[in-house]
Design a protein around this motif. Structure first.
Motif, short mmCIF file in Angstrom:
data_model
loop_
_atom_site.label_atom_id
_atom_site.label_comp_id
_atom_site.label_asym_id
_atom_site.label_seq_id
_atom_site.Cartn_x
_atom_site.Cartn_y
_atom_site.Cartn_z
N ASN A 1 0.82 -1.21 0.00
CA ASN A 1 0.00 0.00 0.00
C ASN A 1 0.86 1.26 0.00
OD1 ASN A 1 -2.57 1.18 -0.10
ND2 ASN A 1 -2.66 1.44 2.12
N GLY A 2 1.92 1.25 -0.83
CA GLY A 2 2.80 2.41 -0.96
C GLY A 2 4.07 2.33 -0.15
N ASP A 3 4.16 1.35 0.74
CA ASP A 3 5.36 1.16 1.55
C ASP A 3 6.19 0.04 0.93
OD1 ASP A 3 7.25 1.04 3.54
OD2 ASP A 3 5.95 0.05 5.01
N ALA A 4 7.37 0.39 0.44
CA ALA A 4 8.22 -0.59 -0.24
C ALA A 4 9.13 -1.29 0.76
CB ALA A 4 9.04 0.09 -1.33
N LEU A 5 8.81 -2.56 1.06
CA LEU A 5 9.66 -3.35 1.96
C LEU A 5 10.84 -3.94 1.20
CD1 LEU A 5 6.72 -3.31 3.33
CD2 LEU A 5 7.53 -5.35 4.55
N PHE A 6 10.59 -4.38 -0.02
CA PHE A 6 11.62 -4.87 -0.93
C PHE A 6 11.11 -4.64 -2.33
CE2 PHE A 6 9.21 -8.48 0.77
CZ PHE A 6 8.66 -9.05 -0.37
N ASP A 7 11.86 -5.04 -3.36
CA ASP A 7 11.43 -4.75 -4.72
C ASP A 7 11.29 -6.03 -5.54
OD1 ASP A 7 14.05 -5.46 -5.59
OD2 ASP A 7 14.73 -3.42 -5.17
N LYS A 8 10.88 -5.88 -6.77
CA LYS A 8 10.61 -7.04 -7.62
C LYS A 8 11.87 -7.86 -7.89
CE LYS A 8 10.87 -4.40 -11.96
NZ LYS A 8 10.11 -3.99 -13.17
N ASP A 9 13.05 -7.23 -7.77
CA ASP A 9 14.28 -8.00 -7.95
C ASP A 9 14.42 -9.07 -6.87
OD1 ASP A 9 15.00 -6.56 -10.18
OD2 ASP A 9 16.30 -5.18 -9.09
N TRP A 10 13.97 -8.76 -5.65
CA TRP A 10 14.02 -9.77 -4.59
C TRP A 10 13.03 -10.90 -4.89
CZ3 TRP A 10 17.01 -11.64 -1.00
CH2 TRP A 10 16.48 -12.61 -0.14
N VAL A 11 11.84 -10.54 -5.36
CA VAL A 11 10.85 -11.57 -5.69
C VAL A 11 11.40 -12.49 -6.78
CG1 VAL A 11 8.51 -12.02 -6.51
CG2 VAL A 11 8.95 -10.05 -5.03
N LYS A 12 12.04 -11.87 -7.78
CA LYS A 12 12.64 -12.68 -8.85
C LYS A 12 13.72 -13.60 -8.29
CE LYS A 12 15.02 -12.35 -13.30
NZ LYS A 12 15.59 -11.43 -14.32
N TYR A 13 14.56 -13.04 -7.42
CA TYR A 13 15.62 -13.85 -6.82
C TYR A 13 15.03 -15.00 -5.99
CZ TYR A 13 18.92 -15.35 -3.26
OH TYR A 13 19.67 -16.13 -2.42
N ALA A 14 14.07 -14.68 -5.13
CA ALA A 14 13.51 -15.67 -4.21
C ALA A 14 12.76 -16.77 -4.92
CB ALA A 14 12.61 -14.98 -3.19
N THR A 15 12.28 -16.50 -6.13
CA THR A 15 11.49 -17.49 -6.87
C THR A 15 12.25 -18.06 -8.07
OG1 THR A 15 10.42 -15.73 -8.17
CG2 THR A 15 9.31 -16.45 -6.16
N THR A 16 13.57 -17.85 -8.09
CA THR A 16 14.41 -18.47 -9.11
C THR A 16 14.85 -19.85 -8.60
OG1 THR A 16 15.24 -16.37 -9.95
CG2 THR A 16 16.60 -18.31 -10.35
N PRO A 17 14.69 -20.89 -9.41
CA PRO A 17 15.01 -22.24 -8.94
C PRO A 17 16.46 -22.39 -8.48
CG PRO A 17 13.73 -22.36 -10.96
CD PRO A 17 14.09 -20.92 -10.76
N THR A 18 16.62 -23.04 -7.35
CA THR A 18 17.94 -23.39 -6.84
C THR A 18 18.57 -24.48 -7.70
OG1 THR A 18 17.29 -22.87 -4.57
CG2 THR A 18 19.15 -24.36 -4.85
N PRO A 19 19.84 -24.36 -8.07
CA PRO A 19 20.50 -25.45 -8.80
C PRO A 19 20.37 -26.77 -8.05
CG PRO A 19 21.89 -23.50 -8.76
CD PRO A 19 20.74 -23.22 -7.84
N THR A 20 20.09 -27.82 -8.79
CA THR A 20 19.93 -29.20 -8.30
C THR A 20 18.67 -29.43 -7.49
OG1 THR A 20 21.22 -29.00 -6.23
CG2 THR A 20 22.45 -29.46 -8.27
#
Length: 440
Positions: free
Chosen positions: A353-372
């Motif tokens: 709601n207008g307060d940025a806790l983190f950004d879309k780069d973190w979401v992309k990082y957190a939801t990128t598959p871990t190797p293996t």
């Protein structure tokens, strides 16, 4: 007479050996019962009789007998009268399992809370949401899909579906409602990870730095990064088996300090090449968060001020170990609505709601598959990139916990689906596909 004496001696010896062999198991059984019973009674405000018939009514935990002292908020669980475990409830810290022969410090610091109070409706406040009807939703089909989750097989306690920030379906089992506090188990791991996202996006941390453990500096473990730990891809040895005496059961039920449980483990693989699901790793991360602050009070406050209270998850409590460290792997309690808020935060790329806790780069990082990990796991978040759920979009991701605790995030559909219960028997693929089929 001699034969009788020898028989009795043999029987006594067998019983003694049986007790000796099973004593560690009894310790864990009684520990689980004391931990869960006290949390259910004093934190979630349920009766002990209800808890005995539900949360602790499975083998072998149901072998323990439980009692609570309402005045001291202490729980005692006994395994056949041979061994008794104790847990003490502390407001703000939860129900703390105490090791035999030890005592909790009387002056343990507690987190300072700043619970969100405003006149906004859910999700950005805690007022009741306004009724919203979407012409694109077949509510008859949707409600039937939700109803099908509530039976003796699925043992579902809560389902909440949020579409475009509006609740379009909400149902609770008997004895539960929108105010019921429910344990997320390993969904807590996603809370822990998110705090690293907050620090990373503030520039207060670099997750690609080496993990700050002196114990590792003189061997190959020195190459393990915080990033490797977030992805559970460190290569450290760990046995995550809840059916026996293992690393995870010893950590949760026989440890004063969960943040140290994996520190002394050797490498059994290479960092970034050996994915292994580990609650010990998440508690290493809790310990790393502690290292970011000068005082324990700052560490305790940060989890709430930076995330939990900041997005109005007012009902949430994360429980601690005897040393006051958050058990970041396992013990966050909240209502279904507050669990949904975590999913919505990710759905909106960290903007609340207008307060940025983190950004879309973190979401992309957190939801990128871990190797293996075969496309199953990101940074303490479960993924569908490997088509684990074949009838659900591959970019769906989720926060998952023991016994089927789930917050599913479907970005393309602007949808968050919460399911909380007592078993993993539910066919998640069918459930989610039917939810999606409810949209015209």
């Amino acid at each position: 007479m001699k034969i009788l004496r020898r028989s009795l001696l043999l029987l006594f010896t067998i019983l003694l050996l049986a007790v000796f062999y099973n004593y560690p198991k009894l310790n864990i059984i009684a520990g689980y019962a004391a931990k869960m019973s006290g949390s259910s009674v004093f934190l979630a405000k349920r009766s002990l009789a209800f808890t005995d018939s539900t949360d602790t009514n499975f083998s072998p935990v149901n072998l323990a007998s439980n009692r609570v002292d309402a005045e001291t908020k202490t729980t005692y669980s006994s395994a056949f009268g041979l061994l008794t475990r104790k847990a003490e409830y502390r407001e703000g810290l939860g129900n703390i399992l105490v090791l035999d022969g030890t005592n909790l410090a009387e002056d343990m610091p507690v987190p300072k809370r700043n619970r969100l109070e405003n006149d906004l409706a859910f999700p950005y406040g805690n007022k009741e949401p306004k009724d919203t009807v979407f012409s694109t939703v077949d509510y008859t089909k949707l409600n039937a899909t939700v109803d099908a989750m509530f039976n003796d097989v699925n043992k579902t306690r809560a389902v909440l579906i949020v579409y475009k920030d509006k609740i379009i379906a909400e149902k609770y089992d008997t004895n539960f409602d929108k105010n019921s506090i429910l344990l997320g188990w390993s969904m807590t791991k996603s809370i822990t990870s998110t705090l690293f996202g907050v620090l990373q996006c503030k520039g207060a941390m670099n997750i690609y730095d080496k993990a700050p453990y002196e114990e590792w500096k003189n061997d190959d473990r020195k190459n393990i990064t915080i990033h490797n730990l977030l992805q559970m891809n460190s290569g450290l040895e760990w046995d995550e088996n809840y059916n026996t005496i293992s690393d995870v059961t010893k950590m949760l039920f026989l440890s004063e300090d969960v943040t140290t449980a994996q520190i002394d483990k050797p490498l059994v693989g290479k960092p970034n090449e050996t994915w292994n699901y580990s609650s010990g790793t998440t508690n290493l991360l809790s310990g790393i968060l502690r290292k970011q602050f000068n005082t324990h009070q700052e560490y305790l406050d940060f989890w709430y001020s930076a995330l939990i209270d900041r997005i109005g998850m007012n009902s949430m409590t994360i429980e601690t170990d005897m040393k006051g460290n958050y058990i970041g792997s396992s013990y966050a309690w909240a209502t279904a609505r507050d669990w949904a808020k975590l999913g919505l935060l990710y759905l909106h790329d960290g903007n609340w709601n207008g307060d940025a806790l983190f950004d879309k780069d973190w979401v992309k990082y957190a939801t990128t598959p871990t190797p293996t990990s075969d496309g199953w796991y990101g940074a303490q978040i479960w993924l569908n990139a490997g088509s684990r759920y074949p009838d659900v979009p591959k970019n769906m991701y989720s926060f998952n916990g023991y016994q089927g605790q789930n917050v599913f995030v479907l970005p393309d559909q602007d949808l968050v689906v919460v399911r909380l219960g007592l078993t993993k028997n539910a066919d998640v693929n069918h459930f989610l596909s039917e939810v999606l089929n409810s949209f015209k």
